[in-house]
Design a protein around this motif. Structure first.
Motif, short mmCIF file in Angstrom:
data_model
loop_
_atom_site.label_atom_id
_atom_site.label_comp_id
_atom_site.label_asym_id
_atom_site.label_seq_id
_atom_site.Cartn_x
_atom_site.Cartn_y
_atom_site.Cartn_z
N MET A 473 0.83 -1.21 0.00
CA MET A 473 0.00 0.00 0.00
C MET A 473 0.86 1.26 0.00
N VAL A 474 1.89 1.26 0.80
CA VAL A 474 2.79 2.41 0.86
C VAL A 474 3.47 2.63 -0.49
N GLN A 475 3.91 1.56 -1.10
CA GLN A 475 4.55 1.68 -2.41
C GLN A 475 3.58 2.26 -3.45
N ALA A 476 2.31 1.83 -3.36
CA ALA A 476 1.30 2.36 -4.28
C ALA A 476 1.07 3.85 -4.02
N LEU A 477 0.95 4.22 -2.76
CA LEU A 477 0.73 5.63 -2.41
C LEU A 477 1.93 6.48 -2.82
N ASN A 478 3.12 5.93 -2.65
CA ASN A 478 4.33 6.66 -3.02
C ASN A 478 4.39 6.91 -4.53
N LEU A 479 4.02 5.89 -5.30
CA LEU A 479 4.02 6.03 -6.75
C LEU A 479 3.00 7.08 -7.19
N ILE A 480 1.83 7.07 -6.57
CA ILE A 480 0.80 8.07 -6.89
C ILE A 480 1.31 9.46 -6.54
N LEU A 481 1.95 9.57 -5.39
CA LEU A 481 2.48 10.86 -4.95
C LEU A 481 3.50 11.41 -5.94
N LEU A 482 4.31 10.54 -6.52
CA LEU A 482 5.39 10.98 -7.39
C LEU A 482 4.95 11.22 -8.83
N THR A 483 3.81 10.70 -9.21
CA THR A 483 3.46 10.73 -10.63
C THR A 483 2.17 11.47 -10.96
N SER A 484 1.27 11.64 -10.01
CA SER A 484 -0.05 12.17 -10.32
C SER A 484 -0.05 13.69 -10.37
N SER A 485 -0.67 14.22 -11.40
CA SER A 485 -0.76 15.68 -11.52
C SER A 485 -1.65 16.26 -10.43
N GLU A 486 -2.61 15.46 -9.95
CA GLU A 486 -3.50 15.96 -8.90
C GLU A 486 -2.77 16.23 -7.59
N LEU A 487 -1.57 15.67 -7.42
CA LEU A 487 -0.83 15.82 -6.16
C LEU A 487 0.36 16.76 -6.30
N SER A 488 0.33 17.62 -7.30
CA SER A 488 1.45 18.53 -7.52
C SER A 488 1.64 19.48 -6.34
N GLU A 489 0.56 19.97 -5.77
CA GLU A 489 0.68 20.87 -4.63
C GLU A 489 1.27 20.15 -3.42
N LEU A 490 0.92 18.90 -3.27
CA LEU A 490 1.47 18.12 -2.15
C LEU A 490 2.97 17.93 -2.33
N ARG A 491 3.39 17.69 -3.56
CA ARG A 491 4.83 17.55 -3.82
C ARG A 491 5.55 18.88 -3.56
N ASP A 492 4.94 19.98 -3.97
CA ASP A 492 5.56 21.29 -3.73
C ASP A 492 5.72 21.55 -2.23
N LEU A 493 4.75 21.12 -1.46
CA LEU A 493 4.84 21.32 -0.01
C LEU A 493 5.96 20.47 0.58
N LEU A 494 6.09 19.24 0.09
CA LEU A 494 7.15 18.36 0.60
C LEU A 494 8.54 18.88 0.23
N LYS A 495 8.65 19.53 -0.91
CA LYS A 495 9.95 20.08 -1.31
C LYS A 495 10.44 21.15 -0.34
N GLN A 496 9.52 21.69 0.45
CA GLN A 496 9.89 22.72 1.42
C GLN A 496 9.91 22.17 2.85
N SER A 497 10.15 20.88 2.96
CA SER A 497 10.15 20.25 4.28
C SER A 497 11.20 20.84 5.21
N LEU A 498 12.32 21.33 4.65
CA LEU A 498 13.38 21.90 5.48
C LEU A 498 13.24 23.41 5.62
N VAL A 499 12.14 23.95 5.07
CA VAL A 499 12.00 25.41 5.05
C VAL A 499 10.81 25.89 5.87
N ILE A 500 9.65 25.24 5.68
CA ILE A 500 8.44 25.72 6.35
C ILE A 500 7.89 24.63 7.26
#
Length: 756
Positions: A473-500
């Motif tokens: 399940m985690v591997q499936a969720l991770n793949l969705i997180l990395l590839t889905s256009s619907e989760l672009s904002e979530l990826r942008d938020l994670l990119k700032q994990s060391l900032v905000i």
């Protein structure tokens, strides 16, 4: 005989019983002409007892003719003797002799012509007799009955003594008769009575409506046509006559009976019956409006299957009716049964037809929007069915189901319940996760906020007892997180994990469950740009059993690094330029308008840990694999001046990848994790990576123990099976000792070293 001779001549008596019709007829005429009105009652009694009830057929025929002649002779005075005349004639309708039945029709015809409306008092008995005679086995009798029937209809339509209330029960009893002649007879009477202005047949329509619909599937085209014509006429009257419409709609009990009949007939196997029934329902919905509220559920139960009917005309009418019904605003306080509607929609979700399932979901969605509180009361009744619908073969159905789930999950309680049930369904149905997992998760992220969905899923999976499922399940969720256009904002938020702080909280939240899969953790770290921790995790992989599953996940990650999602990472690899001098070879700083880029180009060690992480991944891959070649090709594009001069000297000769992992510049320097200290025992950007690493190691330890237990269980099962199947193997000699065996050396290396 003496008594008989006293009331009529011997010749007349003799001729009435003669076998020849002409003699019987002449005797009857003589009786009529010679009849004494004072003695007529005695003559009628004589004709009844000695003739119509005689065991001799000729006597019965003569008696019938005599009764008709007596009535003709009495003319206007005949009405007072009908109680004596009509019953023996009606009794003769069931005579075994077809000729007697024929003469009975003839006799009653002549009697009716004389008395006209006075014999209406016998109408029910006459109708019953005619109904039987209409299906008589003798064609002559049928013909005579038809003549009599037409005369009786004429008399009834002009009479003001006819009682429709007394007639309807008689009609209702016979409406389900299958005999085609009887059916024609009944439809004929319904049509005639409906044409009489003073007779209200609409008020009694429920009593014979089902019978008319039953005739629509008759094998005789003529009967079907007659029944359809009658039904069309009734429907037209309902539509065109305000008085009739008002009368119909005000009789709620009668309307309910008709609605029940129409609902049943809408499911008929006969196509013409279904079309007629759904047409009636359509008109009732338009005319009835709010007064249909008590019957919504039954009507909807008839409409939804017809939406998928094989006949185009039925589908069109059903869809129109469905839209009309849904457009009516009904209030539960006025009798609108939300639970009944939900029950119908839930049942239709199991329909084999996609269009019906889609409309059922539209109804659930409509009810949620209009009567949310009432729907949630019945949530337990429909929730399991809605979850099962996520496995529907139709993508459109699945998307609609998700919209319904999302509408329910607006409340925190129901949101958690949805995610828990969803994970449960994924656990028990592996094919659902494999075939529909990405679609379901992506759609929920759009409908319910991606961060909220992922946080809840992570919290559930963190404590998942089925470790194999949790990893998948985690591997499936991770793949969705990395590839889905619907989760672009979530990826942008994670990119700032060391900032905000918001990015840090999300990273930590996902990390807890991502620990089920080392490759997922590495992907998460690369996405969050925590490269030093990614490098540390990769080095810890030497403690893991690098099996096929691990390599498959690693292969996927390498290929993902080549996608647009990780474009920023690939650019970061190429910006490891140590000095302004080297930078000037590629860029004119006079044209630099982004000061951040200028700073980045002047920071020699900014992405050193990223390089180390990527080379670590390279060393974990088999050299002959496609993923190895992809990553090696990518790393070859890194300029040699990306390292310090000392590192460049070491790597410029020989293997360009040797010692890279241990040549990180010493001394204080700025690293991409945002701290000058090492990963172990420190907190970068508010994240305690040492604690996270312990969390990962603890979870992986559980997975290793679980894998060992499973392997032991399989080995035990295999051993037991072999002992049962081949017990003789236990006595076989051991193999020769001179066979060479590989020495058992541990393939594990110390911390920080990689297994090649």
């Amino acid at each position: 005989m003496a008594d008989a001779l006293s009331v009529m001549p011997a010749g007349v008596l003799r001729n009435l019983a003669d076998k020849l019709y002409e003699k019987r007829k002449n005797a009857a005429l003589e009786l009529a002409l010679a009849g004494d009105h004072e003695k007529i009652s005695a003559v009628i009694n004589l004709l009844t007892t000695d003739f119509t009830y005689s065991p001799q057929a000729n006597h019965r025929k003569g008696g019938l003719i005599g009764l008709a002649a007596a009535t003709v002779g009495l003319t206007s005075e005949a009405a007072q003797h009908l109680e004596q005349i009509v019953p023996p004639v009606l009794n003769s309708f069931s005579d075994q002799d077809s000729r007697v039945r024929y003469y009975a029709c003839e006799a009653l015809y002549n009697i009716a012509k004389v008395v006209r409306g006075d014999f209406i008092v016998f109408f029910n008995q006459i109708f019953d007799a005619l109904c039987k005679l209409s299906a008589d086995s003798d064609a002559n009798v049928q013909s005579a009955a038809h003549l009599l029937d037409r005369l009786v209809k004429d008399i009834v339509t002009e009479s003001d003594q006819f009682s429709i209330e007394e007639f309807i029960p008689l009609l209702r009893e016979r409406m389900n008769v299958l005999n085609p002649y009887v059916r024609q007879f009944l439809v004929g009477w319904i049509t005639v009575l409906d044409s009489v202005p003073d007779i209200d047949m609409l008020g009694f329509l429920p009593d014979f409506l089902d019978g008319l619909f039953n005739m629509l599937s008759d094998s005789s085209h003529e009967i079907r046509q007659q029944a359809d014509s009658a039904l069309s006429e009734f429907l037209q009257e309902i539509k065109n006559s305000p008085e009739s419409k008002e009368l119909l709609l005000l009789k709620s009990v009668d309307y309910g009976r008709m609605a029940e009949i129409l609902v049943q007939r809408a499911g008929s196997p006969d196509e013409f019956t279904r079309l007629t029934a759904i047409t009636w329902i359509n008109e009732f919905v338009k005319l009835g409006g709010d007064q249909l509220v008590p019957y919504y559920a039954d009507i909807l139960g008839a409409i939804l299957p017809c939406i998928s009917d094989k006949e185009d005309k039925i589908r069109v009418v059903a869809r129109e009716t469905n839209e009309e019904l849904r457009a009516i605003q009904a209030d539960p306080a006025e009798g609108f049964d939300v639970g009944a509607i939900l029950s119908i929609a839930r049942r239709q979700l199991s329909s084999e037809w996609e269009a019906t399932r889609i409309e059922a979901l539209h109804w659930i969605s409509t009810l949620l929007n209009r009567h949310r509180a009432e729907v949630l009361v019945f949530l337990n009744d429909i929730f399991d069915t809605l979850l099962k619908a996520l496995s529907d073969p139709s993508d459109e159905v699945v998307l609609l189901v998700l919209e319904v789930h999302a509408c329910i999950a607006k409340d925190l309680q129901h949101f958690r319940q949805l995610v828990i049930f969803l994970v449960h369904n994924f656990r028990i149905d592996n094919s659902l996760l494999e075939k529909r997992g990405a679609l379901i998760i992506r759609r929920l992220c759009v409908l319910l906020d991606a961060e909220r969905v992922y946080r809840e899923l992570s919290m559930i999976l963190e404590g998942e007892s089925d470790l194999d499922f949790a990893c998948t399940m985690v591997q499936a969720l991770n793949l969705i997180l990395l590839t889905s256009s619907e989760l672009s904002e979530l990826r942008d938020l994670l990119k700032q994990s060391l900032v905000i702080p918001a990015g840090k909280d999300l990273f930590v939240s996902l990390y807890a469950s991502w620990c089920h899969s080392p490759m997922a953790i590495i992907s998460l770290c690369l996405l969050a740009q925590t490269y030093q921790h990614a490098s540390t995790v990769i080095q810890s992989m030497v403690e893991e059993d690098i099996n096929v599953k691990f390599l498959v996940q690693l292969d996927k990650l390498i290929r993902l690094l080549e996608t647009p999602i990780f474009a920023y990472l690939r650019l970061q690899v190429r910006t490891c330029i140590p000095s302004l001098k080297c930078a000037c070879a590629f860029i004119d700083f006079r044209n630099v308008v982004n000061p951040e880029l200028e700073i980045e180009l002047l920071e020699p060690g900014r992405f050193t840990w990223l390089l180390k992480a990527l080379y670590g991944l390279l060393m974990l891959l088999p050299q002959q694999s496609a993923a190895f070649k992809i990553l090696r090709t990518r790393l070859k594009t890194v300029p040699p001046y990306s390292f310090t001069s000392e590192q460049f000297k070491r790597t410029s000769s020989g293997n360009p990848y040797s010692q890279i992992l241990h040549n990180v510049p010493s001394g204080p320097q700025f690293i991409e994790d945002g701290d000058i200290n090492s990963d172990m025992g420190s907190s970068h950007g508010g994240i305690n990576f040492a604690s996270r690493l312990q969390q990962l190691e603890q979870m992986q330890r559980q997975h290793r123990m679980h894998a060992k237990a499973q392997a032991h269980s399989r080995n035990s099962s295999t051993s037991s099976s072999k002992e049962v199947q081949r017990p003789q193997e236990a006595q076989r000699p051991s193999p020769p000792s001179d066979i060479s065996r590989p020495s058992s050396r541990s393939s594990r290396k110390g911390p920080g070293q990689l297994q090649l």
